[in-house]
Design an enzyme around this catalytic site. Structure first.
Site, PDB file in Angstrom:
ATOM      1  N   LYS A  42       0.248  -1.166   0.067  1.00  0.00           N
ATOM      2  CA  LYS A  42      -0.080  -0.255  -0.607  1.00  0.00           C
ATOM      3  C   LYS A  42       1.182   1.103  -0.092  1.00  0.00           C
ATOM      4  CE  LYS A  42      -5.282   0.756  -0.146  1.00  0.00           C
ATOM      5  NZ  LYS A  42      -5.600  -0.219  -0.188  1.00  0.00           N
ATOM      6  N   GLY A  66     -25.441   2.031   3.675  1.00  0.00           N
ATOM      7  CA  GLY A  66     -24.004   2.625   2.266  1.00  0.00           C
ATOM      8  C   GLY A  66     -24.900   2.069   0.832  1.00  0.00           C
TER       9      GLY A  66
END
Ligand code: NAD
Length: 368
Positions: free
Chosen positions: A94, A194
């Site tokens: 990452k 969501g």
């Protein structure tokens, strides 16, 4: 009782970065700085046993550099286990760019970042994450070919969310099979928190199976539009956990499973797309288990997005990626079995299986 000392704070001999790398077991952390473009970035490579470390680049205005370091270390480690449990030949990595994504973006900054990614020779493959758009990834790709997840118009694998939603749906069905003996979701009350990219597609699958859909989103226009389209009920944010439901599908934020929410939760299953759903993985997995709520581990069932990106690395078709996402069903069932056989939580079982695969492949490499 003697006080437990933090070795980093207490000793000038301990390098805090290396100390943290050891704690999380990272292979390499690269700090990138360029005064001309204002670039400040950290690339973390957690583990490359299974393949090149793949994970997105996030641009965020961190309060300080240690916060950015902690974030990139935690996120890259998570990618290792997500790739492993999904059977992908990828490692975990990452990157974070420290800065304001509204005011500090420039072509030069992203191209400079691309040069840093390129200097790793393919050991780290980057992609889009929070605060970064396809336009900026295009700048990165001008300096390195080690970029994935670009839009289809730019030769990439495009929007990952349909594949993510399909994987979540498969994980949810596997949980239903385990909890109720049938994987049919017909008539089940499913609360989707969501209704963004993933949530919308998930709702579509649920609707086709005649589930009773309950929706919640802070975007009132979107949630009302979705409710009208699918004949769903809407609940307010503050009523989510006490709402009458069989399945809770968190598809917005992380850490929604915590000390406050779990005691209220009416669901018998948790299966959703959000990352890091357990506020504390050492505490809240167990708390769910004790309440008899079956938790489908997030990093397993939301891996469809990574599977979609992987097809660029492995050169496989979208159809094959959908097949791999479908297999989340079998993997999830296997995890429930392991958890029950070893009397551990489903999160622990998923972590165990992911670690075992990495260890087995590492042994294979050294035995040749
Ligand atoms: P998105 O930004 O498109 O949608 C998120 C939705 O959640 C939005 O509609 C937003 O209004 C809503 N929301 C935000 N805060 C909320 C709150 N407090 N209560 C209720 N609703 C709220 O994101 P997405 O791409 O659909 O991803 C959803 C989640 O899944 C994220 O946590 C993401 O990290 C994770 N995830 C996504 C993918 C993918 O392929 N997109 C892959 C893996 C994991």
């Amino acid at each position: 009782m003697s006080e437990v000392l933090d070795p980093v704070k207490e000793s000038l001999d301990v390098n805090p970065v290396i100390y943290k790398m050891e704690q999380y077991d990272h292979e390499q952390v690269v700090f990138c700085q360029d005064e001309a473009t204002g670039l400040k970035a950290i690339i973390a490579i957690h583990n490359t046993t299974l393949g090149p470390a793949l994970g997105g680049t996030r641009m965020w205005m961190y309060d300080n550099e240690m916060q950015a370091l902690n974030d990139v270390l935690r996120l890259s480690r998570g990618m290792t286990f997500k790739a492993s449990i999904s059977g992908l030949n990828l490692g975990g990595g990452k990157a974070v760019i420290i800065g304001d994504s509204y005011t500090q973006k420039s072509e030069a900054l992203f191209r400079r970042f691309g040069k840093f990614v390129n200097s790793l020779g393919g050991k780290y493959i980057t992609a889009e994450d929070v605060g970064i758009s396809p336009k900026e990834m295009e700048f990165v790709s001008m300096e390195t070919k080690h970029v994935s997840g670009l839009p289809e118009s730019m030769g990439g694998s495009g929007d990952p969310s349909p594949v993510t939603a399909y994987g979540v749906y498969m994980g949810m069905k596997a949980a239903a099979k385990r909890q109720w003996g049938t994987d049919s979701l017909s008539g089940k009350k499913v609360l989707v928190q969501g209704v963004g990219h993933v949530g919308q597609t998930l709702v579509d699958y649920l609707s086709k199976e005649n589930a009773q859909i309950i929706l919640c989103d802070i975007n009132q226009d979107r949630v009302n539009e979705m409710a009208a389209k699918y004949g769903a009920t809407v609940v307010d944010n503050e009523d989510v956990f006490s709402a009458d439901m069989d399945i809770y599908a968190p598809c917005a934020l992380g850490a929604t499973l915590n000390n406050d929410s779990i005691p209220q939760l009416k669901a018998e299953i948790v299966a959703g797309a959000a990352n890091n759903q357990l506020a504390d993985e050492n505490v809240h997995g167990k708390m769910l288990q004790e309440r008899g709520i079956l938790y489908a581990p997030d990093f397993l069932i939301n891996a469809g997005g990574l599977i979609n990106v992987y097809r660029e690395v492995a050169g496989i078709s979208r159809e094959k990626a959908m097949e791999q996402a479908e297999n989340i069903y079998n993997t999830t069932l296997g995890i429930f079995e392991t958890a029950s056989a070893e009397n551990i939580t489903t999160h622990e079982a998923a972590m165990e299986i992911a670690k075992r695969r990495i260890e087995a492949v590492a042994k294979l490499k050294t035995s040749l």
